[in-house]
Design a protein around this motif. Structure first.
Motif, PDB file in Angstrom:
ATOM      1  N   ALA A 165      41.304  42.944  34.308  1.00 27.09           N
ATOM      2  CA  ALA A 165      42.000  42.998  35.591  1.00 27.09           C
ATOM      3  C   ALA A 165      42.505  44.414  35.852  1.00 27.09           C
ATOM      4  O   ALA A 165      42.632  45.238  34.948  1.00 27.09           O
ATOM      5  CB  ALA A 165      43.160  42.009  35.597  1.00 27.09           C
ATOM      6  N   LYS A 174      39.516  45.895  40.697  1.00 34.01           N
ATOM      7  CA  LYS A 174      38.520  45.355  39.773  1.00 34.01           C
ATOM      8  C   LYS A 174      37.806  44.121  40.332  1.00 34.01           C
ATOM      9  O   LYS A 174      36.642  43.888  40.021  1.00 34.01           O
ATOM     10  CB  LYS A 174      39.159  45.032  38.413  1.00 34.01           C
ATOM     11  N   GLU A 175      38.507  43.303  41.132  1.00 35.69           N
ATOM     12  CA  GLU A 175      37.841  42.151  41.743  1.00 35.69           C
ATOM     13  C   GLU A 175      36.737  42.611  42.687  1.00 35.69           C
ATOM     14  O   GLU A 175      35.622  42.080  42.665  1.00 35.69           O
ATOM     15  CB  GLU A 175      38.844  41.271  42.501  1.00 35.69           C
ATOM     16  N   TRP A 230      41.145  33.962  34.936  1.00 39.60           N
ATOM     17  CA  TRP A 230      42.167  34.996  35.004  1.00 39.60           C
ATOM     18  C   TRP A 230      43.208  34.812  33.913  1.00 39.60           C
ATOM     19  O   TRP A 230      43.739  33.727  33.678  1.00 39.60           O
ATOM     20  CB  TRP A 230      42.877  34.985  36.359  1.00 39.60           C
ATOM     21  N   ILE A 245      39.214  37.869  35.060  1.00 37.87           N
ATOM     22  CA  ILE A 245      39.712  37.721  36.434  1.00 37.87           C
ATOM     23  C   ILE A 245      39.116  36.481  37.100  1.00 37.87           C
ATOM     24  O   ILE A 245      39.432  36.179  38.240  1.00 37.87           O
ATOM     25  CB  ILE A 245      39.378  38.949  37.299  1.00 37.87           C
ATOM     26  N   ARG A 274      36.239  34.490  39.126  1.00 40.62           N
ATOM     27  CA  ARG A 274      35.270  34.904  40.127  1.00 40.62           C
ATOM     28  C   ARG A 274      33.821  34.811  39.629  1.00 40.62           C
ATOM     29  O   ARG A 274      32.949  35.572  40.066  1.00 40.62           O
ATOM     30  CB  ARG A 274      35.572  36.300  40.685  1.00 40.62           C
ATOM     31  N   ALA A 327      40.046  32.145  40.598  1.00 37.12           N
ATOM     32  CA  ALA A 327      40.509  32.781  39.363  1.00 37.12           C
ATOM     33  C   ALA A 327      40.699  31.816  38.206  1.00 37.12           C
ATOM     34  O   ALA A 327      40.556  32.196  37.043  1.00 37.12           O
ATOM     35  CB  ALA A 327      41.829  33.514  39.637  1.00 37.12           C
TER      36      ALA A 327
END
Length: 256
Positions: free
Chosen positions: A173, A177-178, A203, A214, A216, A232
């Motif tokens: 994270a 970063k996402e 996450w 994270i 995703r 997440a």
């Protein structure tokens, strides 16, 4: 048309391989119940980063891998999971095990996460070989987490015939970063003109510079379109890969 039902089991692992195996087993059973022929677990399924990796590392005939192999055989499903195995130089390899009916392959992470303050190479020895295997007449390629930042690896997997690339991850994270994860997963599918199944750890609050997760997790098509994406928290993504689309994209845009 050749199609394959696939799943990404977005879980969170800790330092205890026994507890992690129980979490992974439950997730794999859910994927099998959903009709998946292949299920991806995250990088570091054996034990999370931040653990003493040398202490928990096992060979690919060790108890953790053996238990996954038996589970895959019992459920007639191919499991791809991130392990750590001892290396000859005193470090470990960050290894993906792919196991199930008619499948037995392993990939050692080539590009190590020496970025954003982390030094994976202090504990992990890099691999050097690209790996693909065949499942139900579909060529499946393997890559791990930070490999996503290296487009040439995915182009090479596409040239090697991979129609699906599975990317287990423990994506750290941090600011942006996402967005980087979303961008890179889509771009690498497009580079390889291949389906891409990315399975991240769910996450987890960051601990120092150790990459954790994270969420995703996503299924991306050969044009770089996101077909499914998780949020997440721990969850299961299930989707279908249609390799006819990969062939059509490669015929229309012959970049490989």
């Amino acid at each position: 048309m050749t199609s394959l039902r696939v799943a990404a089991a977005q879980i969170s692992t800790g330092p205890d391989p026994v507890a992690n195996l129980a979490t992974a087993t439950e997730a794999v059973r859910r994927a099998a119940d959903a009709g998946a022929a292949l299920v991806a677990l995250p990088e570091a399924t054996l034990a999370a980063f931040g653990t003493d990796l040398r202490a928990v590392a096992e060979p690919l005939d060790g108890p953790f891998a053996t238990a996954l192999r038996k589970l895959a055989a019992d459920l007639s499903i191919v499991i791809i999971a991130g392990l750590f195995e001892p290396s000859d130089d005193g470090r470990v390899h960050n290894t993906l095990l792919a196991t199930g009916p008619g499948v037995e392959a392993s990939y050692r992470k080539i590009h190590l996460y020496d970025a954003f303050g982390s030094r994976e190479s202090d504990l992990v020895a890099p691999g050097k070989d690209l790996v693909t295997f065949e499942l139900n007449d579909i060529q499946v390629g393997l890559a791990t987490c930070y490999d996503l930042r290296f487009a040439a690896q995915f182009t090479a997997l596409g040239r090697a015939g991979a129609e699906l690339i599975v990317v287990p991850a423990s994506w750290g994270a941090g600011p942006g970063k996402e967005e980087q994860w979303d961008l890179l997963t889509r771009a690498r599918a497009s580079d390889a003109q291949s389906w891409l199944l990315a399975c991240d750890q769910s996450w987890t609050p960051p601990v120092g510079t150790d990459p954790l997760g994270i969420g995703r997790s996503a299924l991306i098509d050969p044009l770089g379109h996101t077909r499914a994406r998780l949020a997440a928290e721990a969850d299961l993504l299930v989707g279908t890969v249609d390799t006819e689309l990969a062939g059509a994209v490669r015929a229309r845009v012959p970049i490989l």
